[in-house]
Design an enzyme around this catalytic site. Structure first.
Site, short mmCIF file in Angstrom:
data_model
loop_
_atom_site.label_atom_id
_atom_site.label_comp_id
_atom_site.label_asym_id
_atom_site.label_seq_id
_atom_site.Cartn_x
_atom_site.Cartn_y
_atom_site.Cartn_z
CE LYS A 256 -0.93 0.00 4.97
NZ LYS A 256 0.09 -1.03 5.27
NE ARG B 296 -0.41 0.10 11.43
CZ ARG B 296 0.53 0.51 10.58
NH1 ARG B 296 0.50 1.70 10.06
NH2 ARG B 296 1.49 -0.31 10.25
NE ARG C 70 8.91 -2.85 3.90
CZ ARG C 70 7.71 -2.52 4.36
NH1 ARG C 70 6.76 -2.10 3.54
NH2 ARG C 70 7.44 -2.62 5.65
NE ARG D 217 9.87 -0.44 8.36
CZ ARG D 217 8.57 -0.28 8.10
NH1 ARG D 217 8.21 0.33 6.98
NH2 ARG D 217 7.66 -0.69 8.93
NE ARG E 83 5.30 -4.22 10.80
CZ ARG E 83 6.05 -4.06 9.71
NH1 ARG E 83 7.14 -4.78 9.54
NH2 ARG E 83 5.71 -3.19 8.79
P1 AMP Z 1 4.40 1.21 8.79
O1 AMP Z 1 5.56 1.92 8.16
O2 AMP Z 1 3.08 1.78 8.39
O3 AMP Z 1 4.47 -0.28 8.63
O4 AMP Z 1 4.51 1.49 10.37
C1 AMP Z 1 5.64 1.04 11.11
C2 AMP Z 1 5.30 1.00 12.60
O5 AMP Z 1 4.94 2.32 13.04
C3 AMP Z 1 4.10 0.13 12.97
O6 AMP Z 1 4.44 -1.24 13.13
C4 AMP Z 1 3.68 0.78 14.28
O7 AMP Z 1 4.55 0.43 15.33
C5 AMP Z 1 3.88 2.26 13.98
N1 AMP Z 1 2.68 2.89 13.38
C6 AMP Z 1 2.58 3.50 12.16
N2 AMP Z 1 1.34 3.98 11.95
C7 AMP Z 1 0.63 3.66 13.06
C8 AMP Z 1 -0.73 3.85 13.45
N3 AMP Z 1 -1.61 4.48 12.65
N4 AMP Z 1 -1.11 3.38 14.67
C9 AMP Z 1 -0.25 2.76 15.49
N5 AMP Z 1 1.04 2.53 15.19
C10 AMP Z 1 1.49 2.98 13.98
#
Ligand code: AMP
Length: 212
Positions: A13, A89, A128, A160, A171
């Protein structure tokens, strides 16, 4: 043009959100990117978020809503709209977003929900390669032109800390428990479009242009 891109981690996404936002001329807002930058800069938000992120857990709703409230108030979002990637989320975040937008006399126009089987998502995440500039690649599906180097800015690519099999499982579990209920939330509001994401990047991008 206010869009939300929803889906499990690694579904692609982020890649689609970036391209789509560029084509529509609206900002791409990834809460993950904002938080990673806050962690790097050691801001108070970054300090609160770091341990949750490293463990693959969700950062508390109040921290996220504070970050999003600040971002929404910036002129680019307030004017043209946005593509939210990775937010909301949880149900409290979706309700918080509704409240924030209501104060602006606005609402979410379309929520694109990406779906893919778990094994596809795990394979994508574990391969990734990320760059500090926000660009992402994949060891086999989207390799950089020069190994280990970002095509976009030339910086070194890295994996990452939360892109490991163990963190991905946490996750994915968090996604199913906390985020999947948002599909019903937005369906009820007649805002949802579902898109199968276990296909090529270009094919999905073409579908997005037709439906959104
Ligand atoms: P992402 O890059 O979207 O996969 O986000 C990486 C990490 O950031 C996630 O595993 C969460 O720990 C945190 N995170 C990002 N967006 C959110 C959100 N909307 N709510 C809670 N945690 C978030």
């Amino acid at each position: 043009m206010r869009y939300v891109f929803l889906g499990p981690p690694g579904v692609g996404k982020g890649t689609q959100a970036k391209g789509f936002a560029q084509r529509r001329g609206v900002p791409h807002v990834s809460t993950g990117d904002i938080l990673r930058e806050a962690v790097r800069a050691k801001t108070p938000v970054g300090q609160k978020a770091k341990a949750f992120m490293d463990a693959g857990k969700l950062v508390p709703d109040e921290v996220i809503l504070e970050v999003v409230g600040e971002r929404l108030a910036k002129p680019d979002c307030a004017g043209k709209g946005f593509v939210f990637d990775g937010f909301p989320r949880t149900l409290p975040q979706a309700e918080g977003l509704e409240k924030l937008l209501t104060t602006l006399g606005a609402q979410v126009d379309n929520v694109i929900a990406f779906t893919a089987p778990d094994d596809v998502v795990i394979e994508r995440i574990c391969g990734r390669l990320s760059c500090k500039c926000g660009e992402t690649f994949h060891k086999t599906n989207r390799p950089p032109k020069k190994s280990g180097t970002c095509d976009h800015c030339g910086q070194a690519l890295f994996q990452r800390a939360d892109d490991t099999v163990d963190a991905v499982k946490v996750r994915l579990a968090a996604y199913k428990k906390e985020t999947a209920p948002l599909v019903a939330f937005y369906k009820k509001r007649k805002r949802l479009t579902e898109v199968r994401a276990d296909r090529g990047i270009e094919e999905i991008a073409r579908d997005l242009e037709k439906i959104a």
